[in-house]
Design a protein around this motif. Structure first.
Motif, PDB file in Angstrom:
ATOM      1  N   VAL A   1       0.849  -1.197   0.000  1.00 42.98           N
ATOM      2  CA  VAL A   1       0.000   0.000   0.000  1.00 42.98           C
ATOM      3  C   VAL A   1       0.881   1.242   0.000  1.00 42.98           C
ATOM      4  CG1 VAL A   1      -1.793   1.282   1.236  1.00 42.98           C
ATOM      5  CG2 VAL A   1      -1.809  -1.223   1.269  1.00 42.98           C
ATOM      6  N   THR A   2       0.529   2.174  -0.864  1.00 43.44           N
ATOM      7  CA  THR A   2       1.174   3.489  -0.887  1.00 43.44           C
ATOM      8  C   THR A   2       0.096   4.528  -0.643  1.00 43.44           C
ATOM      9  OG1 THR A   2       2.815   2.750  -2.495  1.00 43.44           O
ATOM     10  CG2 THR A   2       2.515   5.125  -2.263  1.00 43.44           C
ATOM     11  N   LEU A   3       0.365   5.433   0.279  1.00 44.74           N
ATOM     12  CA  LEU A   3      -0.535   6.543   0.563  1.00 44.74           C
ATOM     13  C   LEU A   3       0.119   7.805   0.016  1.00 44.74           C
ATOM     14  CD1 LEU A   3      -3.038   7.785   1.935  1.00 44.74           C
ATOM     15  CD2 LEU A   3      -1.689   7.896   4.048  1.00 44.74           C
ATOM     16  N   ILE A   4      -0.562   8.454  -0.904  1.00 48.51           N
ATOM     17  CA  ILE A   4      -0.061   9.690  -1.507  1.00 48.51           C
ATOM     18  C   ILE A   4      -0.860  10.848  -0.926  1.00 48.51           C
ATOM     19  CG2 ILE A   4       0.280  10.986  -3.644  1.00 48.51           C
ATOM     20  CD1 ILE A   4       0.270   8.220  -5.090  1.00 48.51           C
TER      21      ILE A   4
ATOM     22  N   GLU B   1      -6.952  14.978  -6.002  1.00 44.18           N
ATOM     23  CA  GLU B   1      -7.530  13.723  -5.510  1.00 44.18           C
ATOM     24  C   GLU B   1      -6.985  13.271  -4.163  1.00 44.18           C
ATOM     25  OE1 GLU B   1      -6.878  10.852  -8.615  1.00 44.18           O
ATOM     26  OE2 GLU B   1      -8.404  11.749  -9.882  1.00 44.18           O
ATOM     27  N   ILE B   2      -5.976  13.950  -3.617  1.00 46.53           N
ATOM     28  CA  ILE B   2      -5.363  13.448  -2.391  1.00 46.53           C
ATOM     29  C   ILE B   2      -6.342  13.451  -1.222  1.00 46.53           C
ATOM     30  CG2 ILE B   2      -3.002  13.982  -3.054  1.00 46.53           C
ATOM     31  CD1 ILE B   2      -3.222  16.384  -1.095  1.00 46.53           C
ATOM     32  N   PRO B   3      -6.180  12.510  -0.340  1.00 53.25           N
ATOM     33  CA  PRO B   3      -5.215  11.425  -0.388  1.00 53.25           C
ATOM     34  C   PRO B   3      -5.612  10.350  -1.394  1.00 53.25           C
ATOM     35  CG  PRO B   3      -6.625  11.142   1.508  1.00 53.25           C
ATOM     36  CD  PRO B   3      -7.011  12.450   0.864  1.00 53.25           C
ATOM     37  N   VAL B   4      -4.610   9.711  -1.945  1.00 52.82           N
ATOM     38  CA  VAL B   4      -4.809   8.614  -2.889  1.00 52.82           C
ATOM     39  C   VAL B   4      -4.119   7.394  -2.305  1.00 52.82           C
ATOM     40  CG1 VAL B   4      -4.257   7.772  -5.207  1.00 52.82           C
ATOM     41  CG2 VAL B   4      -4.880  10.161  -4.879  1.00 52.82           C
ATOM     42  N   THR B   5      -4.779   6.253  -2.385  1.00 51.72           N
ATOM     43  CA  THR B   5      -4.127   5.006  -1.984  1.00 51.72           C
ATOM     44  C   THR B   5      -3.911   4.152  -3.223  1.00 51.72           C
ATOM     45  OG1 THR B   5      -6.274   4.036  -1.424  1.00 51.72           O
ATOM     46  CG2 THR B   5      -4.966   4.893   0.390  1.00 51.72           C
ATOM     47  N   LEU B   6      -2.744   3.557  -3.273  1.00 46.23           N
ATOM     48  CA  LEU B   6      -2.407   2.585  -4.304  1.00 46.23           C
ATOM     49  C   LEU B   6      -2.235   1.241  -3.614  1.00 46.23           C
ATOM     50  CD1 LEU B   6       0.464   4.511  -6.169  1.00 46.23           C
ATOM     51  CD2 LEU B   6      -1.992   4.665  -6.590  1.00 46.23           C
ATOM     52  N   VAL B   7      -2.757   0.203  -4.216  1.00 47.48           N
ATOM     53  CA  VAL B   7      -2.534  -1.160  -3.737  1.00 47.48           C
ATOM     54  C   VAL B   7      -1.852  -1.910  -4.868  1.00 47.48           C
ATOM     55  CG1 VAL B   7      -3.600  -3.312  -2.957  1.00 47.48           C
ATOM     56  CG2 VAL B   7      -4.512  -1.119  -2.171  1.00 47.48           C
ATOM     57  N   ASP B   8      -0.689  -2.453  -4.571  1.00 45.79           N
ATOM     58  CA  ASP B   8       0.112  -3.161  -5.558  1.00 45.79           C
ATOM     59  C   ASP B   8       0.364  -2.288  -6.792  1.00 45.79           C
ATOM     60  OD1 ASP B   8       0.226  -5.432  -3.909  1.00 45.79           O
ATOM     61  OD2 ASP B   8      -1.692  -6.153  -4.687  1.00 45.79           O
ATOM     62  N   GLY B   9       0.577  -0.979  -6.552  1.00 48.18           N
ATOM     63  CA  GLY B   9       0.919  -0.060  -7.627  1.00 48.18           C
ATOM     64  C   GLY B   9      -0.240   0.475  -8.438  1.00 48.18           C
ATOM     65  N   ARG B  10      -1.452   0.045  -8.113  1.00 45.99           N
ATOM     66  CA  ARG B  10      -2.635   0.506  -8.855  1.00 45.99           C
ATOM     67  C   ARG B  10      -3.499   1.384  -7.961  1.00 45.99           C
ATOM     68  NH1 ARG B  10      -3.563  -5.344 -10.934  1.00 45.99           N
ATOM     69  NH2 ARG B  10      -2.314  -5.300 -12.823  1.00 45.99           N
ATOM     70  N   GLN B  11      -4.082   2.433  -8.568  1.00 45.01           N
ATOM     71  CA  GLN B  11      -4.929   3.324  -7.776  1.00 45.01           C
ATOM     72  C   GLN B  11      -6.105   2.545  -7.208  1.00 45.01           C
ATOM     73  OE1 GLN B  11      -5.824   7.134  -9.455  1.00 45.01           O
ATOM     74  NE2 GLN B  11      -7.415   7.558  -7.951  1.00 45.01           N
ATOM     75  N   HIS B  12      -6.301   2.709  -5.916  1.00 40.90           N
ATOM     76  CA  HIS B  12      -7.352   1.987  -5.204  1.00 40.90           C
ATOM     77  C   HIS B  12      -8.474   2.936  -4.783  1.00 40.90           C
ATOM     78  CE1 HIS B  12      -9.224  -0.870  -2.498  1.00 40.90           C
ATOM     79  NE2 HIS B  12      -9.125   0.012  -1.538  1.00 40.90           N
ATOM     80  N   ASP B  13      -8.154   3.989  -4.082  1.00 39.70           N
ATOM     81  CA  ASP B  13      -9.135   4.956  -3.577  1.00 39.70           C
ATOM     82  C   ASP B  13      -8.548   6.351  -3.630  1.00 39.70           C
ATOM     83  OD1 ASP B  13     -11.610   3.830  -2.763  1.00 39.70           O
ATOM     84  OD2 ASP B  13     -10.730   3.031  -0.932  1.00 39.70           O
ATOM     85  N   TYR B  14      -9.420   7.332  -3.530  1.00 40.14           N
ATOM     86  CA  TYR B  14      -8.972   8.702  -3.317  1.00 40.14           C
ATOM     87  C   TYR B  14      -9.969   9.405  -2.414  1.00 40.14           C
ATOM     88  CZ  TYR B  14     -12.176  10.056  -7.120  1.00 40.14           C
ATOM     89  OH  TYR B  14     -13.281  10.241  -7.907  1.00 40.14           O
ATOM     90  N   TRP B  15      -9.531  10.463  -1.786  1.00 38.82           N
ATOM     91  CA  TRP B  15     -10.240  11.276  -0.804  1.00 38.82           C
ATOM     92  C   TRP B  15     -10.495  10.537   0.506  1.00 38.82           C
ATOM     93  CZ3 TRP B  15     -14.166  13.415  -4.804  1.00 38.82           C
ATOM     94  CH2 TRP B  15     -13.557  14.394  -5.580  1.00 38.82           C
TER      95      TRP B  15
END
Length: 86
Positions: free
Chosen positions: A9-12, A56-70
């Motif tokens: 998971v990456t949190l942007i 769109e922040i915050p944005v979460t990526l799971v396994d490098g793919r966009q998962h959710d935003y806000w």
């Protein structure tokens, strides 16, 4: 000794963002519960991320793919992490 796997998971986000703080709390809770880890990246450190995600922040990526935003839905994040890495 094997190294730890990269976080799934990456949190942007960016400093001072209240939605980012709420997302961080959810991501931290879910990843800890599932034995996963996450990394956090600021859009202020990357012109590319700023251009892509500024609205769109915050944005979460799971396994490098966009998962959710806000907002991060804990049940949806658990379900995504239950699937094997892509």
């Amino acid at each position: 000794m094997p190294s730890a796997p990269d976080p799934r998971v990456t949190l942007i986000g960016k400093p001072g963002c209240h939605l980012c703080e709420a997302a961080r709390a959810v991501v931290a809770e879910v990843t800890a519960e599932l034995g996963e880890s996450f990394t956090e990246v600021s859009i202020l450190d990357s012109p590319d991320l700023m251009a892509r995600y500024a609205e769109e922040i915050p944005v979460t990526l799971v396994d490098g793919r966009q998962h959710d935003y806000w907002r991060v839905d804990p049940a949806r994040l658990r379900a995504a992490l239950a699937r094997p890495p892509a």
